[in-house]
Design a protein around this motif. Structure first.
Motif, PDB file in Angstrom:
ATOM      1  N   ILE A  46       0.840  -1.205   0.000  1.00  0.00           N
ATOM      2  CA  ILE A  46       0.000   0.000   0.000  1.00  0.00           C
ATOM      3  C   ILE A  46       0.873   1.252   0.000  1.00  0.00           C
ATOM      4  N   VAL A  47       1.919   1.265   0.847  1.00  0.00           N
ATOM      5  CA  VAL A  47       2.807   2.434   0.928  1.00  0.00           C
ATOM      6  C   VAL A  47       3.541   2.648  -0.399  1.00  0.00           C
ATOM      7  N   GLU A  48       4.028   1.564  -0.979  1.00  0.00           N
ATOM      8  CA  GLU A  48       4.781   1.683  -2.222  1.00  0.00           C
ATOM      9  C   GLU A  48       3.901   2.180  -3.372  1.00  0.00           C
ATOM     10  N   GLU A  49       2.649   1.698  -3.443  1.00  0.00           N
ATOM     11  CA  GLU A  49       1.740   2.162  -4.485  1.00  0.00           C
ATOM     12  C   GLU A  49       1.384   3.626  -4.273  1.00  0.00           C
ATOM     13  N   THR A  50       1.283   4.020  -2.975  1.00  0.00           N
ATOM     14  CA  THR A  50       0.989   5.423  -2.679  1.00  0.00           C
ATOM     15  C   THR A  50       2.148   6.315  -3.110  1.00  0.00           C
ATOM     16  N   GLN A  51       3.386   5.833  -2.860  1.00  0.00           N
ATOM     17  CA  GLN A  51       4.563   6.603  -3.295  1.00  0.00           C
ATOM     18  C   GLN A  51       4.590   6.781  -4.819  1.00  0.00           C
ATOM     19  N   LYS A  52       4.211   5.717  -5.526  1.00  0.00           N
ATOM     20  CA  LYS A  52       4.158   5.809  -6.977  1.00  0.00           C
ATOM     21  C   LYS A  52       3.115   6.846  -7.411  1.00  0.00           C
ATOM     22  N   GLY A  53       2.016   6.907  -6.694  1.00  0.00           N
ATOM     23  CA  GLY A  53       0.968   7.877  -7.025  1.00  0.00           C
ATOM     24  C   GLY A  53       1.436   9.291  -6.847  1.00  0.00           C
ATOM     25  N   ILE A  54       2.293   9.512  -5.837  1.00  0.00           N
ATOM     26  CA  ILE A  54       2.836  10.861  -5.624  1.00  0.00           C
ATOM     27  C   ILE A  54       3.692  11.267  -6.823  1.00  0.00           C
ATOM     28  N   GLY A  55       4.327  10.258  -7.437  1.00  0.00           N
ATOM     29  CA  GLY A  55       5.161  10.530  -8.613  1.00  0.00           C
ATOM     30  C   GLY A  55       4.357  10.630  -9.903  1.00  0.00           C
ATOM     31  N   GLY A  56       3.048  10.388  -9.819  1.00  0.00           N
ATOM     32  CA  GLY A  56       2.194  10.570 -10.991  1.00  0.00           C
ATOM     33  C   GLY A  56       1.755   9.295 -11.660  1.00  0.00           C
ATOM     34  N   SER A  57       2.122   8.114 -11.121  1.00  0.00           N
ATOM     35  CA  SER A  57       1.723   6.845 -11.755  1.00  0.00           C
ATOM     36  C   SER A  57       1.008   5.944 -10.757  1.00  0.00           C
ATOM     37  N   PHE A  58      -0.073   6.433 -10.183  1.00  0.00           N
ATOM     38  CA  PHE A  58      -0.818   5.700  -9.142  1.00  0.00           C
ATOM     39  C   PHE A  58      -1.659   4.606  -9.784  1.00  0.00           C
ATOM     40  N   ASP A  59      -1.463   3.339  -9.320  1.00  0.00           N
ATOM     41  CA  ASP A  59      -2.206   2.177  -9.824  1.00  0.00           C
ATOM     42  C   ASP A  59      -3.331   1.865  -8.844  1.00  0.00           C
ATOM     43  N   VAL A  60      -4.544   2.298  -9.196  1.00  0.00           N
ATOM     44  CA  VAL A  60      -5.690   2.147  -8.299  1.00  0.00           C
ATOM     45  C   VAL A  60      -5.975   0.676  -8.034  1.00  0.00           C
ATOM     46  N   GLN A  61      -5.920  -0.145  -9.095  1.00  0.00           N
ATOM     47  CA  GLN A  61      -6.222  -1.570  -8.923  1.00  0.00           C
ATOM     48  C   GLN A  61      -5.211  -2.254  -8.014  1.00  0.00           C
ATOM     49  N   ALA A  62      -3.933  -1.949  -8.208  1.00  0.00           N
ATOM     50  CA  ALA A  62      -2.901  -2.561  -7.361  1.00  0.00           C
ATOM     51  C   ALA A  62      -3.053  -2.138  -5.910  1.00  0.00           C
ATOM     52  N   ALA A  63      -3.302  -0.829  -5.696  1.00  0.00           N
ATOM     53  CA  ALA A  63      -3.490  -0.333  -4.331  1.00  0.00           C
ATOM     54  C   ALA A  63      -4.736  -0.938  -3.694  1.00  0.00           C
ATOM     55  N   GLY A  64      -5.824  -1.031  -4.479  1.00  0.00           N
ATOM     56  CA  GLY A  64      -7.065  -1.616  -3.963  1.00  0.00           C
ATOM     57  C   GLY A  64      -6.894  -3.074  -3.615  1.00  0.00           C
ATOM     58  N   ARG A  65      -6.122  -3.798  -4.444  1.00  0.00           N
ATOM     59  CA  ARG A  65      -5.867  -5.205  -4.170  1.00  0.00           C
ATOM     60  C   ARG A  65      -5.104  -5.378  -2.858  1.00  0.00           C
ATOM     61  N   CYS A  66      -4.099  -4.508  -2.634  1.00  0.00           N
ATOM     62  CA  CYS A  66      -3.327  -4.586  -1.375  1.00  0.00           C
ATOM     63  C   CYS A  66      -4.200  -4.271  -0.163  1.00  0.00           C
ATOM     64  N   ILE A  67      -5.088  -3.263  -0.325  1.00  0.00           N
ATOM     65  CA  ILE A  67      -5.981  -2.897   0.788  1.00  0.00           C
ATOM     66  C   ILE A  67      -6.956  -4.036   1.089  1.00  0.00           C
ATOM     67  N   PHE A  68      -7.493  -4.643   0.010  1.00  0.00           N
ATOM     68  CA  PHE A  68      -8.431  -5.756   0.190  1.00  0.00           C
ATOM     69  C   PHE A  68      -7.747  -6.938   0.885  1.00  0.00           C
ATOM     70  N   LEU A  69      -6.540  -7.274   0.421  1.00  0.00           N
ATOM     71  CA  LEU A  69      -5.811  -8.390   1.025  1.00  0.00           C
ATOM     72  C   LEU A  69      -5.439  -8.102   2.474  1.00  0.00           C
ATOM     73  N   ALA A  70      -5.072  -6.856   2.766  1.00  0.00           N
ATOM     74  CA  ALA A  70      -4.725  -6.482   4.141  1.00  0.00           C
ATOM     75  C   ALA A  70      -5.937  -6.607   5.048  1.00  0.00           C
ATOM     76  N   ALA A  71      -7.099  -6.102   4.565  1.00  0.00           N
ATOM     77  CA  ALA A  71      -8.325  -6.174   5.369  1.00  0.00           C
ATOM     78  C   ALA A  71      -8.748  -7.632   5.580  1.00  0.00           C
ATOM     79  N   GLY A  72      -8.671  -8.442   4.511  1.00  0.00           N
ATOM     80  CA  GLY A  72      -9.051  -9.852   4.629  1.00  0.00           C
ATOM     81  C   GLY A  72      -8.140 -10.610   5.573  1.00  0.00           C
ATOM     82  N   THR A  73      -6.833 -10.338   5.476  1.00  0.00           N
ATOM     83  CA  THR A  73      -5.868 -10.993   6.362  1.00  0.00           C
ATOM     84  C   THR A  73      -6.126 -10.625   7.817  1.00  0.00           C
TER      85      THR A  73
END
Length: 581
Positions: A46-73
């Motif tokens: 989640i942190v790494e995808e957020t950092q990428k978003g700050i640089g202008g290339s935020f992957d919503v699906q990748a970030a959402g997948r990490c959030i979903f997996l974190a919540a499920g875990t």
């Protein structure tokens, strides 16, 4: 430390017998630990995808997948922990139940001298309080130990896979905090053991005070009793205060261990990020790893305050369970229904301490159906002979035979089936009058029960009781000591054994009741062998044989008339009672 380890291993042996329940606890503990240690990996994503978003290339699906997996875990980890926490108390309480059963059964196999030399309150404390402490402690600590072990191993693997430098820093700082905590907690170990000893002591003191409150008041000994109690109470306060002081340090010490790792990772991580050796996501993950790694250690430290008194309680429990048991090597089968009641004491020697023999060379032949009275001054060995006949104590020399068979060749069960006893100290339990009279005897008819009630003079007492034979003998029943004695005599009549022992049986009844009991006992003893111990010699004038004991030896024997005609020790003893009267 070795003794504590020994106790802990023995406790685990009890738990091992419940392997099915234990397996479920272990499985869900491991699953919960697994989900717990992989959670930081998704946080890192989640942190790494957020950092990428700050640089202008935020992957919503990748970030959402990490959030979903974190919540499920996280949800799975909580579910496993919940299931484990519901099953673990069953494991510990089953262990406590099994231990209570073993201690109770052990109490029935321990020689009588254990109870003679151990305060009643201490035995009671061991059988109740100590087992409760042990069961309660392991209800909370067992799941913690399993989860902590799995979490530590899993967390170590994940940390070293993520970043070796930060992993080493986390482990070193955590171990440093743990060593500080262990050194402090080690100081309190002796206090917890002393606590259990003092609790047993105060239970014994209170038990004695309650039983002897009439004597205490009649001798105006309240001040001495209170002072004695205050001494034990003060000692207990001092030990409890010290042990609680050590226990109160467990939470701060756990936080110390946790915060040392947390601060070290934050400082080292900041340096590594600035120098480009690692990413922010890894540092964030390690902050979580540091907390996860330190948490089971912190919990273990906090559990030490519970484990140490539990180990002390376990030591006391196993000390009782390790007591030698009464030997029962008899293999000769005996038909109790055909026993005639012939008893031989053959050169019997006995001492509570083998170095100090009190029964030196006792020999006596009792024919079937004889009524034998045993008299003598206090400490002459009267009750000791009865305890030897019933094998509550083992002889140091000689033999005792019933119908020519050594009592050591027959089982204790067969021996005790041959003998009924009425002791000086009356014993009734919290059941009905009917249950107390019939007790363990099977197949007692109502006609036989009514006959015994009439023989013992219990008819009036039962008719005046609120529920008759079904009246429960508790504090509200209000029966006297003499009435309790009548119930115990009725119990012996119902048992209908070929040998009857009356140990000061009429000491708690009035003269009228004593006469009634004497007539009933004479009728009961027809065709049976009876041993009667009495200080009031007027109650045994019709005995077939009177044994006069002094210092463990027979100094006179014969009938009342024969002994009075000799003008010896018995005659003096008999006349002195009338002189005193």
């Amino acid at each position: 430390m070795k003794k504590n380890n020994h106790v802990f291993i023995r406790i685990l042996k009890y738990i091992r017998s419940l392997w099915g329940t234990l397996a479920v606890v272990v499985i869900f503990s491991l699953l919960g630990s697994y989900f717990n240690v992989i959670l930081p990996g998704y946080t890192k994503g989640i942190v790494e995808e957020t950092q990428k978003g700050i640089g202008g290339s935020f992957d919503v699906q990748a970030a959402g997948r990490c959030i979903f997996l974190a919540a499920g875990t996280l949800c799975l980890s909580l579910m496993c922990t919940l299931i484990q926490s519901q099953i673990a108390p069953i494991l510990s309480q089953r262990t406590g139940q099994k231990m209570r059963r073993e201690v109770n059964e052990k109490a029935n196999r321990i020689p009588l001298n254990y109870f003679d030399t151990t305060p009643e309150g201490e035995t009671l404390s061991t059988m109740t309080n100590d087992i409760d402490i042990l069961a309660s402690a392991f209800s909370g600590t067992l799941p913690t130990l399993i989860t902590s072990g799995a979490t530590l191993i899993g967390c170590l693997i994940m940390m070293f896979m993520a970043d070796i430098t930060l992993a080493v820093i986390t482990v070193v700082t955590t171990i440093a905090g743990l060593m500080i905590s262990a050194k402090v907690l080690a100081k309190g170990r002796p206090y917890f053991k002393k606590n259990q000893d003092l609790i047993a002591g105060i239970n014994a003191h209170v038990n004695e005070d309650i039983k002897g409150h009439l004597i205490i008041k009649s001798f105006n000994a309240e001040k001495e009793v209170i002072e004695s109690f205050e001494k034990i109470n003060s000692d207990l306060f001092e030990q409890m205060w010290k042990s609680q002081l050590v226990s109160s340090l467990t939470i701060p010490l756990g936080l110390l261990t946790n915060n040392l790792s947390y601060i070290a990772v934050c400082i080292a991580g900041a340096v590594l990020v600035m120098t480009g050796h690692t990413g922010m996501g890894t540092v964030v993950a390690f902050i979580q790893y540091a907390q996860i790694f330190a948490s089971p250690i912190s919990q273990s430290i906090q559990s030490a305050g519970t484990i140490q008194p539990a180990l002390a309680a376990g030591e006391r429990i196993f000390r009782m369970l390790d007591q030698p048991e009464m030997e029962d090597c008899g293999t000769t089968e005996v038909d109790v229904d055909t026993v005639r009641g012939e008893v031989d004491f053959d050169h019997v020697k006995f001492g509570y301490d083998p170095e100090h023999i009190i029964v030196h060379d006792f020999s006596c032949h009792v024919r079937p159906g004889q009524k034998v009275a045993i008299v003598g001054p206090t400490g002459a060995g009267k009750s000791t002979l009865i305890n030897l006949l019933t094998r509550f104590y083992e002889v140091n020399g000689g033999d005792i035979r019933i119908d020519g068979t050594s009592i050591y060749d027959m089982s204790r069960k067969d021996l005790h089936d041959m003998i009924s006893m009425v002791l000086q100290e009356t014993w009734t339990f919290g059941g009905s009058i009917r249950d107390n009279i019939i007790y363990s005897k099977q197949g007692v008819t109502d006609e036989r029960l009514q006959e015994v009630i009439d023989s013992c003079g219990l008819r009036d007492m039962i008719s005046m009781s609120s529920d008759g034979l079904d009246t429960v003998l508790d504090e509200e029943a209000g029966i006297s000591a003499g009435q309790k004695q009548l119930i115990t005599i009725a119990r012996a009549m119902i048992d209908d054994a070929p040998i009857l022992i009356l140990d000061e049986a009429t000491s708690s009844v009035d003269t009228r009741t004593e006469r009634l009991i004497s007539d009933a006992v004479d009728k009961l003893m027809e065709g049976r062998t009876g041993f009667v111990i009495a200080h009031r010699l007027s109650t045994i004038r019709n005995a077939d044989m009177i044994l006069v004991l002094k210092d463990g030896d027979i100094i006179e024997n014969g009938t009342h008339e024969e002994l009075m005609a000799k003008g010896g020790f018995y005659s003096d003893l008999y006349m002195s009672q009338f002189d005193n009267a």
